[in-house]
Design a protein around this motif. Structure first.
Motif, PDB file in Angstrom:
ATOM      1  N   ASP A   1       0.756  -1.211  -0.103  1.00  0.00           N
ATOM      2  CA  ASP A   1      -0.245   0.006  -0.011  1.00  0.00           C
ATOM      3  C   ASP A   1       0.927   1.314  -0.132  1.00  0.00           C
ATOM      4  OD1 ASP A   1      -2.247  -1.395   0.128  1.00  0.00           O
ATOM      5  OD2 ASP A   1      -2.277  -1.440   2.303  1.00  0.00           O
ATOM      6  N   VAL A   2       0.539   2.202  -0.797  1.00  0.00           N
ATOM      7  CA  VAL A   2       1.334   3.337  -1.034  1.00  0.00           C
ATOM      8  C   VAL A   2       0.892   4.610  -0.355  1.00  0.00           C
ATOM      9  CG1 VAL A   2       2.110   5.100  -3.018  1.00  0.00           C
ATOM     10  CG2 VAL A   2       1.657   2.682  -3.361  1.00  0.00           C
TER      11      VAL A   2
ATOM     12  N   TRP B   1       4.795   2.979 -15.315  1.00  0.00           N
ATOM     13  CA  TRP B   1       6.083   2.887 -15.317  1.00  0.00           C
ATOM     14  C   TRP B   1       6.773   2.174 -14.064  1.00  0.00           C
ATOM     15  CZ3 TRP B   1       7.597   8.359 -17.776  1.00  0.00           C
ATOM     16  CH2 TRP B   1       7.145   8.259 -19.401  1.00  0.00           C
ATOM     17  N   SER B   2       6.010   1.649 -13.329  1.00  0.00           N
ATOM     18  CA  SER B   2       6.249   0.742 -12.270  1.00  0.00           C
ATOM     19  C   SER B   2       6.197  -0.781 -12.571  1.00  0.00           C
ATOM     20  CB  SER B   2       5.759   1.172 -10.827  1.00  0.00           C
ATOM     21  OG  SER B   2       6.256   2.331 -10.560  1.00  0.00           O
ATOM     22  N   PHE B   3       6.658  -1.566 -11.581  1.00  0.00           N
ATOM     23  CA  PHE B   3       6.354  -3.212 -11.942  1.00  0.00           C
ATOM     24  C   PHE B   3       5.231  -3.152 -10.711  1.00  0.00           C
ATOM     25  CE2 PHE B   3      10.745  -3.829 -13.643  1.00  0.00           C
ATOM     26  CZ  PHE B   3      10.248  -4.132 -14.606  1.00  0.00           C
ATOM     27  N   VAL B   4       3.997  -3.515 -11.026  1.00  0.00           N
ATOM     28  CA  VAL B   4       2.933  -3.240 -10.037  1.00  0.00           C
ATOM     29  C   VAL B   4       2.482  -4.529  -9.287  1.00  0.00           C
ATOM     30  CG1 VAL B   4       0.397  -2.242  -9.907  1.00  0.00           C
ATOM     31  CG2 VAL B   4       2.118  -1.263 -11.623  1.00  0.00           C
TER      32      VAL B   4
ATOM     33  N   THR C   1      -6.647  -4.760  -7.835  1.00  0.00           N
ATOM     34  CA  THR C   1      -6.681  -3.930  -8.815  1.00  0.00           C
ATOM     35  C   THR C   1      -5.767  -2.818  -9.258  1.00  0.00           C
ATOM     36  OG1 THR C   1      -8.234  -2.469  -8.230  1.00  0.00           O
ATOM     37  CG2 THR C   1      -9.112  -4.641  -8.851  1.00  0.00           C
ATOM     38  N   ARG C   2      -5.425  -2.691 -10.421  1.00  0.00           N
ATOM     39  CA  ARG C   2      -4.249  -1.498 -10.729  1.00  0.00           C
ATOM     40  C   ARG C   2      -5.168  -0.065 -10.329  1.00  0.00           C
ATOM     41  NH1 ARG C   2      -0.043  -2.907 -13.906  1.00  0.00           N
ATOM     42  NH2 ARG C   2      -0.205  -0.660 -15.134  1.00  0.00           N
ATOM     43  N   SER C   3      -6.477  -0.075 -10.371  1.00  0.00           N
ATOM     44  CA  SER C   3      -7.176   1.127 -10.018  1.00  0.00           C
ATOM     45  C   SER C   3      -6.999   1.538  -8.587  1.00  0.00           C
ATOM     46  CB  SER C   3      -8.542   1.201 -10.317  1.00  0.00           C
ATOM     47  OG  SER C   3      -9.366   0.136  -9.992  1.00  0.00           O
ATOM     48  N   GLN C   4      -6.998   0.433  -7.635  1.00  0.00           N
ATOM     49  CA  GLN C   4      -6.946   0.754  -6.363  1.00  0.00           C
ATOM     50  C   GLN C   4      -5.438   1.185  -6.118  1.00  0.00           C
ATOM     51  OE1 GLN C   4      -8.255  -3.344  -5.238  1.00  0.00           O
ATOM     52  NE2 GLN C   4      -9.298  -2.289  -3.622  1.00  0.00           N
ATOM     53  N   THR C   5      -4.352   0.646  -6.671  1.00  0.00           N
ATOM     54  CA  THR C   5      -3.120   1.061  -6.393  1.00  0.00           C
ATOM     55  C   THR C   5      -2.953   2.534  -7.029  1.00  0.00           C
ATOM     56  OG1 THR C   5      -2.381  -1.060  -6.615  1.00  0.00           O
ATOM     57  CG2 THR C   5      -0.799   0.660  -6.798  1.00  0.00           C
ATOM     58  N   CYS C   6      -3.458   2.767  -7.986  1.00  0.00           N
ATOM     59  CA  CYS C   6      -3.564   4.129  -8.728  1.00  0.00           C
ATOM     60  C   CYS C   6      -4.135   5.254  -7.806  1.00  0.00           C
ATOM     61  CB  CYS C   6      -4.273   4.149 -10.002  1.00  0.00           C
ATOM     62  SG  CYS C   6      -3.667   5.419 -11.030  1.00  0.00           S
TER      63      CYS C   6
ATOM     64  N   GLU D   1     -12.198   5.752 -17.379  1.00  0.00           N
ATOM     65  CA  GLU D   1     -12.759   6.424 -16.118  1.00  0.00           C
ATOM     66  C   GLU D   1     -11.818   6.372 -14.795  1.00  0.00           C
ATOM     67  OE1 GLU D   1     -16.831   6.074 -13.608  1.00  0.00           O
ATOM     68  OE2 GLU D   1     -16.482   4.381 -15.091  1.00  0.00           O
ATOM     69  N   TRP D   2     -11.268   5.134 -14.386  1.00  0.00           N
ATOM     70  CA  TRP D   2     -10.445   5.519 -13.396  1.00  0.00           C
ATOM     71  C   TRP D   2      -9.251   6.009 -13.469  1.00  0.00           C
ATOM     72  CZ3 TRP D   2      -5.917   3.360 -13.256  1.00  0.00           C
ATOM     73  CH2 TRP D   2      -5.313   2.173 -14.063  1.00  0.00           C
TER      74      TRP D   2
END
Length: 815
Positions: free
Chosen positions: A582-583, A618-621, A626-631, A676-677
């Motif tokens: 978590d970021v 541009w990161s290894f995620v 979900t990618r949207s949660q991380t974003c 959208e996200w």
């Protein structure tokens, strides 16, 4: 027996060896003999490594000095006419072809041409012995599908001719030469060739004034191109090639969605592959698809006279993959892309064994190949130098290219042997994956709660753009009414800057000494911009190693590597951060140096940030949410930084989002959810400020026309955008959709060693004025200046400011 294969290997080498030798060659520090010998040794090392790792099917012709698509441009003799003076200069100099190749990649300018647009000569690579005036730009550069790799866009003239051509120093066409080169080492390889349909559809019209009306029009050149493929395959057969991998990644597009074009596409594939099969009936041809699901295109694939197909299982759902398997002829070879080629997490071997077993049950072990999902070009070289650098717990979760090869070889070995070592490896793999799921390093309840508390109001500015514009003009009193000038953010990172950063990391200098050095660089940068006459300044970003890595280093939830380099374009490498948890932002990231820079000038100092979507892309995620949660986690961290900058008195903040287009799914039906996200994440990062704070964003090197309405929805006050390599085609979107906020389409290509002339840039602005009102137009380069030469930068910026001054004078007279 199940086979193991690789679709492509990282080109740069364990220690970025290719980058170093290419840049040394450009700088004239090594001659062509040393250059050729070094790159040959890099290829040999990579082939040998793959063989020793246990890979049965090893690729050749996946190596490139700059870009594999550009290699095919040269291979097929599709060199645009504007490069003829460069070709002629090589003949006169008795050179061997590198100059033309790199001119298409980077542009080319002789000293005589450079001296006409600058007060002094520049440091140009490959200066000709004959002092002719040659000044030519590079190819357009575009993102390779939805990756952060950039390819050079082929250009096709109305009456395009093709011819089979040898690369510099080669005695045969590149795929043939490199196959024989590997064979001389005792390594049988499978040449990799970009397929004729993908090559054409990824290209564009060479006449920027008459672009193709549809993306399929380039297929008018199929007949001429297929003749060259026939010649190439005849030579491959003569060389003893047994199998060829033909990459057709466009098969993951909606090729047949337009029913009026479906027959054209089907016929193009049929013509091309029937003719290739006719001249090379003994060669096993495998079509490789990747980056997505082939879906309905499997019907097209199975109609072709080929011997096998590669399917990207990582990017396919289980149902979609099963549906495709059911339609593949039982006599074909099936290459299963089961190892993730674009991310760095250790494979779940138990799950992969189940997938491979399903294919074996359908086709038999002799016809199943275990492979990465795509070329390993998109992965770092190996984990060898990460021991003791990356946290041990996190390191155990990772696999780079070399480790991925071992996973591929292991999966094949599982079905070819039943030994104790197989069971032991599986147990170890299961333990690693289970530990990762529950690790306290990953989960932060406070961060999750904050994301869950985001409201719709947090995606909006206080007022609409016209109200904001008035407030910003009242605050930014030094801005001219027309054609304000700025740069995209970074300034050249010289060897002195890189050495200072390395000395600080290795503790050869203290934090105080490093801080003093950075402040001195900022002061010099501000002074340079004042001398050039720029209106909105930047601090130069000398403290930043990379526009994503720097922010990741200042955020929690990221881990960094010592040697995790990945090619972005040409010799340009990036070291993507790894988002494992978590970021959140523990402290301000840019406030100190931006505030210091503002004290050095009365002009606005622009705060420079990287946007949440770009940091994600541009990161290894992490792949456990979900990618949207991380974003959105990243967006909240950037939002905090923007508010801190505003509070400190910074009136202009730029949040770069060059990667928002590259994240777009390949299938149109999947676009809306992503857009959208992604747009909301950018808005979440940028909307926490007052009307009087001017929010900029920057985008580059992608087709933005098809998502232009989403770009409008990002509601930036000022959008700067790459435009110099794309022949002003983006401006067509303004004609179609209109644009009400301020915008700065880039005036010159910063990746080229050329110095742009006042005349050239002024002409570009005049073209822009056909689509954009003068009161909305900014004047700026097309991208950051980090990789450019300091001397070239100054001359280019002086010329750019002259353009703005002349235009202001012209418009004031006309009023």
């Amino acid at each position: 027996m199940v086979s193991s294969s690789n679709l492509g290997f990282p080109r740069m080498g364990e220690n970025r060896d290719l980058k170093k030798i290419v840049e040394a060659y450009w700088a004239g520090k090594v001659d062509e003999v040393e250059f050729s010998n070094t790159i040959k040794s890099i290829r040999a090392k990579h082939w040998t490594l793959q063989k020793e790792t246990g890979i049965n099917i090893i690729p050749s012709n996946d190596f490139s000095l700059y870009d594999h698509v550009l290699d095919h441009v040269l291979l097929f003799g599709a060199i645009p006419k504007r490069y003829e003076p460069v070709v002629e200069s090589e003949v006169e100099d008795n050179s061997n072809g590198f100059r033309t190749y790199f001119a298409m990649a980077r542009g080319y300018q002789t000293k005589k041409a450079a001296s006409e647009v600058a007060a002094t000569e520049t440091e140009g690579a490959f200066a000709t012995k004959v002092e002719k005036k040659i000044d030519v730009g590079s190819f357009e550069m575009k993102k390779w599908f939805d990756t952060n790799y950039h390819y050079m866009v082929p250009e096709f003239e109305a009456e395009q001719q093709f011819k089979l051509t040898n690369h510099a120093g080669y005695t045969a066409p590149k795929p043939v030469h490199e196959f024989l080169e590997a064979k001389a080492l005792g390594i049988e390889t499978r040449p990799v060739i970009l397929g004729p349909i993908s090559f054409l559809l990824l290209g564009k019209s060479a006449d920027s004034n008459k672009p193709y009306t549809t993306k399929f029009d380039s297929l008018v050149h199929l007949e001429a191109l297929v003749k060259v493929y026939e010649q190439l395959f005849e030579q491959l057969v003569a060389a003893g090639v047994k199998s060829v991998q033909i990459d057709e990644p466009v098969l993951c597009f909606d090729l047949l969605e337009d029913t009026t074009r479906a027959d054209l596409i089907k016929n193009a594939f049929s013509v091309a592959y029937n003719r290739i099969h006719k001249v090379a009936p003994t060669v096993n041809i495998l079509i490789a698809t990747y980056f997505g699901e082939v879906r309905e295109n499997i019907e097209l694939i199975t109609s072709l006279p080929i011997n096998g197909v590669h399917i990207d299982r990582v990017r396919s759902s289980s149902a979609a993959f099963d549906a495709v398997l059911a339609k593949i002829p039982s006599t074909w070879t099936v290459s299963i892309g089961i190892i993730e080629g674009r991310n760095i997490w250790k494979n779940n071997l138990n799950n992969s064994i189940i997938v491979v077993k399903k294919a074996i049950d359908l086709f038999g072990s002799e016809r199943v190949i275990v492979s990465p999902s795509c070329s390993l070009l998109h992965s770092p070289h190996s984990l060898a130098k990460e021991v003791g650098y990356v946290k041990a717990e996190v390191l155990d979760w990772l696999a780079f290219a070399v480790e991925k090869l071992k996973e591929i070889a292991f999966l094949a070995f599982v079905f070819n042997s039943c030994t104790v070592s197989v069971a032991d490896n599986q147990v170890t793999n299961v333990e690693s994956n289970n530990v990762r799921k529950v690790s306290k390093l990953i989960h932060n309840d406070t961060v999750k709660s904050r994301v869950n508390a985001v409201t719709p109001e947090m995606f909006k500015r206080i007022n609409k753009y016209p109200v904001r514009r008035d407030a910003q003009r009242k605050r930014l009193t030094t801005l001219p009414d027309l054609f304000p000038t700025t740069t995209i953010g970074s300034f050249p990172q010289t060897q002195q800057v890189r050495v200072a950063r390395q000395n600080y990391k290795s503790k050869k200098i203290t934090a105080q000494e490093y801080d003093q050095f950075i402040r001195s660089e900022i002061k010099a940068c501000v002074q340079l911009q004042e001398e050039c006459g720029l209106d909105v300044l930047v601090h130069g970003e000398f403290e930043r190693n990379d526009m994503v890595e720097y922010f990741g280093e200042n955020l929690e939830g990221f881990v960094f590597t010592a040697n995790g380099w990945v090619q972005s374009y040409g010799s340009r490498c990036v070291k993507p951060p790894i988002i494992y948890g978590d970021v959140h932002r523990p402290n301000p990231m840019t406030l100190e140096y931006t505030s210091f820079a503002q004290t050095l000038t009365a002009k606005p100092m622009k705060g420079m940030l990287t946007g949440p979507v770009t940091i994600l892309q541009w990161s290894f995620v992490r792949d456990d949410q979900t990618r949207s949660q991380t974003c959105n986690q990243i967006a909240l961290a950037i939002r905090d930084e923007v508010v801190d900058l505003e509070t400190a008195g910074i009136a202009v903040v730029q949040i770069d989002e060059p990667a928002i287009r590259e994240g777009l799914p390949l299938r149109h039906s999947d676009w809306n959810i992503y857009l959208e996200w992604a747009v909301n994440s950018f808005l979440l990062s940028s909307t926490g400020v007052k009307d009087s704070t001017q929010i900029h964003s920057h985008m580059c090197y992608s087709d933005f026309n098809d998502i232009f309405e989403s770009i409008q929805n990002m509601d930036c006050d000022v959008l700067t955008i790459e435009n110099s390599k794309s022949d002003l085609k983006l401006l067509k979107a303004f004609e179609k959709y209109g644009y009400t906020n301020e915008i700065g389409p880039g005036l010159y290509d910063i990746h080229s060693p050329r110095i742009p002339s006042v005349e050239d840039m002024k002409n570009r602005v005049e073209q822009m004025l056909k689509y954009l009102p003068a009161n909305l137009l900014w004047v700026n380069p097309d991208c950051g200046l980090k990789t450019n030469n300091p001397v070239t930068v100054k001359h280019a910026l002086v010329n750019m400011v002259k353009v703005a001054v002349e235009l202001r004078a012209a418009f004031s007279k006309s009023e």
